[in-house]
Design an enzyme around this catalytic site. Structure first.
Site, PDB file in Angstrom:
ATOM      1  N   TYR A 149       0.751  -1.378  -0.077  1.00  0.00           N
ATOM      2  CA  TYR A 149       0.161  -0.182  -0.102  1.00  0.00           C
ATOM      3  C   TYR A 149       1.179   1.774   0.262  1.00  0.00           C
ATOM      4  CZ  TYR A 149      -3.742   3.243   1.583  1.00  0.00           C
ATOM      5  OH  TYR A 149      -4.873   3.922   1.419  1.00  0.00           O
ATOM      6  N   PRO A 277       2.404   2.604  12.213  1.00  0.00           N
ATOM      7  CA  PRO A 277       2.881   3.930  12.705  1.00  0.00           C
ATOM      8  C   PRO A 277       2.562   4.019  14.551  1.00  0.00           C
ATOM      9  CG  PRO A 277       2.246   3.993  10.348  1.00  0.00           C
ATOM     10  CD  PRO A 277       1.724   2.435  10.885  1.00  0.00           C
TER      11      PRO A 277
END
Ligand code: NAD
Ligand code: UDP
Length: 319
Positions: A149, A277
């Protein structure tokens, strides 16, 4: 509006979460809409209420393959956005971003159309700069499970800017940060939809990791407004961050949703997925300056509408 002035707008991924809101908004503004989708994560239900409008058309097509159509503007949104869905067939995800960009840029070139790319905060990866500004090049793992992605979207941005430099194409690149609202798929797997459905059903709230990672959540209507302002801008290409800069930890989000739904659900801690993240917050100085755009809807207000949407789906047996 007469047909001569009606803009013909192609929205790839038009039956998905963001695409369906964009179709509705641009149709209501008097444009002719081509909603292109392969229905991987999008559904006809999302756009069913638009089908009777003679200026709305669904095209079943995969952006991996070229398309010929007369259009004035293209919003390129086609790509699964939730980690479980884009990791389901990572090669296809990468092809969707890269071949999809090539095919849609080719179409824009032939038609001399303006084209906007739905890029993502994921181009910053697990960022070392916080909040993220557009001039930050990011910290992205090129070979991990999110790379199909992240790197696909980064390559798409490269292609957009190469078409701009080489062919003078009218490009726009939006880096979208976490957005939520009605029409998210109930099995989408993203955090807001997961937590709301779990809370409404009294199931455990699945926190990945310890919930200290952060995200900044934008309500869908405001993001769509950002898209439209970006497309209408003159010589501004972006990339521009679009998102709500108010940051929450995932644990805070879970607690807020439990409170707002009066739920008996408990928090359950689960393994943190690879390369998740740790923090994410857009710096939106550029969007304010160039687009006069700034989100105003508070998380509670947007969650209220989203909770009502999923509550309705559950009562209809659709979630
Ligand atoms: P979504 O999964 O609901 O919508 C994506 C749509 O694209 C779906 O209707 C899907 O069926 C369609 N699609 C997927 N692959 C396709 C292909 N090869 N050909 C044609 N159609 C295809 O996701 P969304 O949240 O609406 O995201 C829309 C776009 O915005 C995506 O490009 C995504 O990467 C980007 N984005 C979204 C967010 C967010 O928070 N919602 C954040 C960053 C970026
Ligand atoms: N997340 C979570 N529980 C869930 C779904 C997601 O704790 O059921 C976490 C996920 O690990 C990430 C954050 O919520 O840290 C946002 O995840 P999402 O998939 O919505 O989007 P991302 O920003 O990671 O692309």
């Amino acid at each position: 509006m007469d047909n001569y002035h009606r803009k013909r707008i192609l929205i790839t991924g038009g039956a998905g979460f963001l695409g369906s809101h964009l179709c509705e908004r641009l149709l209501n503004e008097g444009n002719e809409i081509f909603c292109l989708d392969n229905f991987f994560t999008g559904t006809k239900e999302n756009v069913a209420h638009l089908i009777d409008n003679p200026y709305f058309e669904i095209i079943r097509h995969d952006v991996e393959f070229p398309l010929h159509l007369e259009v004035d503007e293209i919003y390129n949104l086609a790509c699964p956005a939730s980690p479980p869905h884009y990791q389901h067939n990572p090669i296809h995800t990468n092809k969707t971003s890269v071949l999809g960009a090539i095919n849609m840029l080719g179409l824009a070139k032939r038609q001399n159309a303006k084209i906007m790319q739905a890029s993502t905060s994921e181009v910053y990866g697990d960022p070392h700069v916080h909040p993220q500004t557009e001039d930050y090049w990011g910290n992205v793992n090129p070979i991990g499970i999110r790379s199909c992605y992240d790197e696909g979207k980064r390559c798409a941005e490269t292609l957009f800017f190469d078409y701009y430099r080489q062919h003078n194409l009218k490009i726009k690149v939006a880096r979208i940060f976490n957005t939520y609202g009605p029409n998210m798929h109930p099995n989408d797997g993203r955090v807001v939809s997961n937590f709301i459905i779990q809370a409404l059903k009294g199931e455990d709230i699945t926190i990945y990791g310890d919930g200290s990672q952060s995200r900044s959540f934008c309500y869908v209507d405001e993001l769509i407004d950002g898209f439209i302002r970006l497309m209408a801008s003159d010589d501004f290409t972006g990339p521009v961050n679009l998102g709500n800069p108010v940051e929450f930890t995932i644990k805070e989000l879970a607690e807020k949703i439990i409170e707002m739904t009066n739920s008996t659900s408990k928090l359950s801690l689960n393994p943190l997925p690879q390369d998740d993240p740790k923090q994410r917050q857009p710096d939106i100085t550029l969007a304010k300056k160039e687009l006069d755009w700034e989100p105003k809807i508070k998380l509670e207000e947007g969650l209220k509408k989203t909770i009502a949407y999923f509550d309705g789906l559950i009562k209809e047996g659709r979630a």
